[in-house]
Structures are given as C-alpha cells and as structure tokens.
Design a protein around this motif. Sequence first.
Motif, PDB file in Angstrom:
ATOM      1  N   GLU A 125      37.618  47.563  45.072  1.00  0.00           N
ATOM      2  CA  GLU A 125      36.399  47.791  44.294  1.00  0.00           C
ATOM      3  C   GLU A 125      35.210  47.086  44.931  1.00  0.00           C
ATOM      4  O   GLU A 125      34.110  47.655  45.049  1.00  0.00           O
ATOM      5  N   ALA A 126      35.418  45.840  45.344  1.00  0.00           N
ATOM      6  CA  ALA A 126      34.331  45.069  45.941  1.00  0.00           C
ATOM      7  C   ALA A 126      33.848  45.702  47.241  1.00  0.00           C
ATOM      8  O   ALA A 126      32.635  45.748  47.513  1.00  0.00           O
ATOM      9  N   LEU A 127      34.768  46.191  48.054  1.00  0.00           N
ATOM     10  CA  LEU A 127      34.388  46.788  49.338  1.00  0.00           C
ATOM     11  C   LEU A 127      33.586  48.069  49.154  1.00  0.00           C
ATOM     12  O   LEU A 127      32.772  48.427  50.007  1.00  0.00           O
ATOM     13  N   ALA A 128      33.802  48.749  48.046  1.00  0.00           N
ATOM     14  CA  ALA A 128      33.052  49.975  47.770  1.00  0.00           C
ATOM     15  C   ALA A 128      31.563  49.697  47.564  1.00  0.00           C
ATOM     16  O   ALA A 128      30.735  50.605  47.693  1.00  0.00           O
TER      17      ALA A 128
ATOM     18  N   ARG B 212      27.620  34.304  39.265  1.00  0.00           N
ATOM     19  CA  ARG B 212      26.427  33.988  40.052  1.00  0.00           C
ATOM     20  C   ARG B 212      26.165  35.023  41.148  1.00  0.00           C
ATOM     21  O   ARG B 212      25.007  35.350  41.437  1.00  0.00           O
ATOM     22  N   TRP B 213      27.237  35.546  41.753  1.00  0.00           N
ATOM     23  CA  TRP B 213      27.068  36.438  42.899  1.00  0.00           C
ATOM     24  C   TRP B 213      27.634  37.822  42.583  1.00  0.00           C
ATOM     25  O   TRP B 213      28.837  37.986  42.427  1.00  0.00           O
ATOM     26  N   PRO B 214      26.777  38.835  42.490  1.00  0.00           N
ATOM     27  CA  PRO B 214      27.223  40.176  42.095  1.00  0.00           C
ATOM     28  C   PRO B 214      27.957  40.910  43.205  1.00  0.00           C
ATOM     29  O   PRO B 214      27.837  40.567  44.393  1.00  0.00           O
ATOM     30  N   LEU B 215      28.701  41.919  42.814  1.00  0.00           N
ATOM     31  CA  LEU B 215      29.358  42.790  43.779  1.00  0.00           C
ATOM     32  C   LEU B 215      28.307  43.401  44.701  1.00  0.00           C
ATOM     33  O   LEU B 215      27.232  43.809  44.265  1.00  0.00           O
ATOM     34  N   GLY B 216      28.630  43.441  45.974  1.00  0.00           N
ATOM     35  CA  GLY B 216      27.700  43.960  46.956  1.00  0.00           C
ATOM     36  C   GLY B 216      26.968  42.883  47.721  1.00  0.00           C
ATOM     37  O   GLY B 216      26.484  43.123  48.829  1.00  0.00           O
ATOM     38  N   SER B 217      26.859  41.686  47.145  1.00  0.00           N
ATOM     39  CA  SER B 217      26.223  40.581  47.863  1.00  0.00           C
ATOM     40  C   SER B 217      27.162  40.085  48.956  1.00  0.00           C
ATOM     41  O   SER B 217      28.391  40.196  48.866  1.00  0.00           O
TER      42      SER B 217
END
Length: 270
Positions: free
Chosen positions: A183-186, A125-130
């Motif tokens: 990866e998510a923090l990038a 539901r919630w993509p990376l960067g959100s």
Amino acid sequence: RAEPSDTFTPGTFKALCHEYEHSAEFSQLAKSTQRETRYVLNALVAKHGSNPIDKFERRHIRIMRDGMKDKPGAANKMLRVLKVLLGFAVEREYIERNPAARIKMLKGGEHRAWTAEEMHAFEQRWPLGSLERTGYMLALYTGQRRADCAGLKWKNLAGRSFKLAQQKTGAVLVIPLHPSLEEALAFVHPRSETILAKNGRALNPIYFGHLMAEAIDAAGLDVKCVLHGLRKSAAVALIDAGCTPHQAMAITGHKTLSMPASRNLRTASV
C-alpha cells in the motif's frame, strides 16, 4: 575520504587514516562497512587530524568516548573504529601498543525495537507518500539495514517478493511483500530507479540515516528510538506472528539464532 598525501604530515592521525583507507585490510571490508568507517574517520580527522598518533594514550580515548556519552551507540561505533585503526598502526609498527584495546563500550548503545505507540506517532507525523514514511515502511517490513533499504530498486520487487543481496553479508534474501508495504509503495510518485530517491537521485545510505533521524525527532520520539530499531521490530513481529527463528532469519538475514530467537530482540544488539 582522506585527502592526498601532500595535505598532511606523516605520523599524524590524518596520515594514518589515509594509509588505512588505501590498505589491503580496508579494501577487504564490505562496501557498506567501508562507507560507515569513512564517515567515522572523517569526523575524527576533523577534530584530531594533526595530532601525532604516537601521543595517543588510553586517557585520550576515554575522553573521546565519554564526550559522546549522550549518544552511546555513536560512541561505541567510534570506539570500534579506533580499535581497528590503532591496531592497524601497531601492525605497521608506527606505535607499540593499541591504546584503544580493552576500553569498554558504553552501556545503552544497543538498538531496541520500536513500541507500538512510537510507530503510531511516526505514522501520524509522516503521511503515506512522503520520503520519510516510505523509508520507515521499507525498514519495518523488510527488516533490512539502512544501506540495503537505501539501495532497494523497483526491479528488486518481483511479483509478491523482494529479492536482494545484502551489502554487508552478501546473503541473497527473498522477502515476501507485506500488504502494508505494498500500500505504501503505491503512494510513491514519481518513481526513480531506486525506491528511495530525492529529485530523481538515489539516497546515500548515510544521508538516509540522517533524514530518518530528523524525521524521528520531528515525530517527538524518544532519543533511543532509531532507524535500526525497525530491523528489531521486524524480527520481533515475525516471531510474534508464529515464524520459527530460522524462518525469521531467512527474511531479516540475521546470521545467528541468538538474535531473532526470542522477544529479547527488543533490546539485543544486531
């Protein structure tokens, strides 16, 4: 925060809350505990502020608790605050006994770990960067409480680890940076001083909690699937990965072995 003294009548619930918030007892609480307590007190004052405290009886407290039976965790938090507040009133000799004392907590208020299916649904539901996904990843891969996740700054990340002092306990932790979190923090852009920020401003921990509650609901997850459960998920994952209880405690900041010692963390309280 309670309003100035000219906005309430002495002897009322609102007056008691005001005095408690300005007391030595309250000042000795951790900042995060003060913030959580104020949130509960403000909600109570909105409903019961004008009521005289010497008229509060056990049946009133039970009615308040039972009125929140669909949210046992919130009901238990409210009850814990009332026990302390009315105990304070006894100490100040405003009432002779604490009507909230020995009233039982509701069952089902414990935070449980998320299932793999729930994690997958949230990530879909919630993509990376959100903001929602970043908050989720921080909670899952640091194992920290809401206030500590909201307070994490980029400068807390040194090399391959986060270094932070827990707001509730003051414990200084060094938490290895998990590849998935890295990866998510990038994907976080633009960057502010704090990792979790909206329009350049750090998130208030309570706002962060509401944001995540809405995100969990939007992902269609069970009502018992809550942000704090990710702290359990982190501890369970550490144990499942082969960490000893002491090693897991060094990362999550748990104070007793009974919490991260086994897979029972999936339903134990923190």
